[in-house]
Design a protein around this motif. Structure first.
Motif, PDB file in Angstrom:
ATOM      1  N   PRO A 254     -36.157 -21.894-114.274  1.00  0.00           N
ATOM      2  CA  PRO A 254     -36.265 -21.352-115.637  1.00  0.00           C
ATOM      3  C   PRO A 254     -35.950 -22.432-116.672  1.00  0.00           C
ATOM      4  O   PRO A 254     -34.933 -23.119-116.581  1.00  0.00           O
TER       5      PRO A 254
ATOM      6  N   LYS B 141     -48.598 -17.138-112.459  1.00  0.00           N
ATOM      7  CA  LYS B 141     -47.347 -16.753-113.128  1.00  0.00           C
ATOM      8  C   LYS B 141     -46.533 -17.972-113.530  1.00  0.00           C
ATOM      9  O   LYS B 141     -46.076 -18.082-114.680  1.00  0.00           O
ATOM     10  N   HIS B 142     -46.387 -18.901-112.608  1.00  0.00           N
ATOM     11  CA  HIS B 142     -45.515 -20.042-112.898  1.00  0.00           C
ATOM     12  C   HIS B 142     -46.229 -21.131-113.704  1.00  0.00           C
ATOM     13  O   HIS B 142     -45.563 -21.881-114.427  1.00  0.00           O
TER      14      HIS B 142
ATOM     15  N   LYS C 269     -45.463 -20.128-117.154  1.00  0.00           N
ATOM     16  CA  LYS C 269     -44.095 -20.484-117.555  1.00  0.00           C
ATOM     17  C   LYS C 269     -43.944 -21.995-117.760  1.00  0.00           C
ATOM     18  O   LYS C 269     -43.238 -22.424-118.676  1.00  0.00           O
TER      19      LYS C 269
END
Length: 296
Positions: free
Chosen positions: A145, A23-24, A27
């Motif tokens: 983020p 997931k990261h 990102k």
């Protein structure tokens, strides 16, 4: 410029093929991070398709460095395996290991830190239990983020993950050279002082925000360091003014004993060193805006 992480950084992810790692990694790739592979001994030689990229999974950090020239590892390894993963990164002499994992036993963190020191401090550890480090517009190693803010001339060092994000948002119109979440565990690798020293030496950082929290004496030591070594303006915030004595709050390291480690004591130490301290994150951001305006 930035500290510890830039657009030339080559990043590997230990635990890349796990749920959190995948997931990261997606990102981080979307943020422009130059991820060059992952590490998982059980999946060595396989290719993982993540975020539109085909990334090779290496058996060891040493192999990944040899094949890719990696100089940063982000660790998304479950707590019981995290010590071995970080020791492997240290033994491979990777310059920077960003340990995201929370729940690592304190004695494991102590062992990791001691091992890094004993082998010549060739690996800088950020964390554990931290959101990582971002140099906006250049690279993002961790879970911060990437779309909160853009590049600018403020440096940020914080014990708290969520307060890192809030401060980045509050000062998004000015932007950051680097924001680093050092984690709030009792034993961490990179400290406030390490980050403050690096920001002082970074020609593209004009001012610094330091976020601390109750427990321990890291902020008091940082205040002493600021007083003796920094010429750049620093604003601060200390989380935990309403915390009851003797209770662990949030992080494992956030516990107050008597007058030691209280938010008030930390605030007084910082103010005595010339640091403007806000009563809230928003007030702290407002203090920084005034400083940046005065610097032109």
């Amino acid at each position: 410029m930035s500290i510890f992480l830039n657009e030339r950084s080559k990043v590997i992810v230990q635990g890349m093929t796990g749920a959190e790692g995948t997931k990261h990694t997606t990102k981080m790739l979307a943020a422009g991070t130059n991820i060059v592979g992952g590490v998982n001994a059980r999946k060595a030689g396989q290719t993982a398709s993540i975020g539109g990229r085909d990334l090779t999974v290496y058996g060891t950090v040493e192999e990944a460095i040899k094949e890719t020239g990696a100089d940063v590892s982000v660790v998304f390894v479950p707590p019981r395996f995290a010590k071995d993963a970080v020791i492997e990164a240290i033994d491979a002499e990777i310059p920077l290991a960003v340990v995201i994992t929370e729940g690592i036993p304190v004695h494991d963190s102590a062992y990791m830190w001691a091992h890094a020191v004993a082998t010549g401090n060739k690996t800088r550890i950020i964390g554990p239990n931290c959101p990582g480090i971002i140099s906006p517009g250049k690279s993002n190693a961790g879970i911060i983020p990437a779309d909160i803010t853009g590049p600018g001339r403020i440096g940020l060092v914080s014990k708290s993950g969520t307060l890192t994000y809030q401060m980045m948002y509050e000062l998004r119109e000015i932007g950051f050279s680097t924001a680093i979440g050092i984690g709030g565990d009792p034993i961490i690798g990179t400290t406030h002082i390490d980050a403050l020293a690096a920001f002082q030496d970074d020609p593209d950082t004009d001012a610094i925000v330091m976020i601390g929290e109750i427990g321990g004496d890291a902020e008091e030591r940082a205040a002493d360091y600021i007083h003796n070594n920094l010429t750049k303006p620093v604003v601060g915030y200390v989380a935990g003014f309403t915390a009851p004595e003797g209770k662990t709050m949030g992080h494992a390291g956030a516990i107050v004993s008597g007058s030691s480690g209280t938010a008030q004591a930390k605030k007084q130490a910082l103010e005595a060193a010339g640091v403007k301290v806000g009563k809230t994150p928003s007030e702290t951001a407002a203090l920084m805006k005034e400083i940046m305006k005065s610097l032109g």
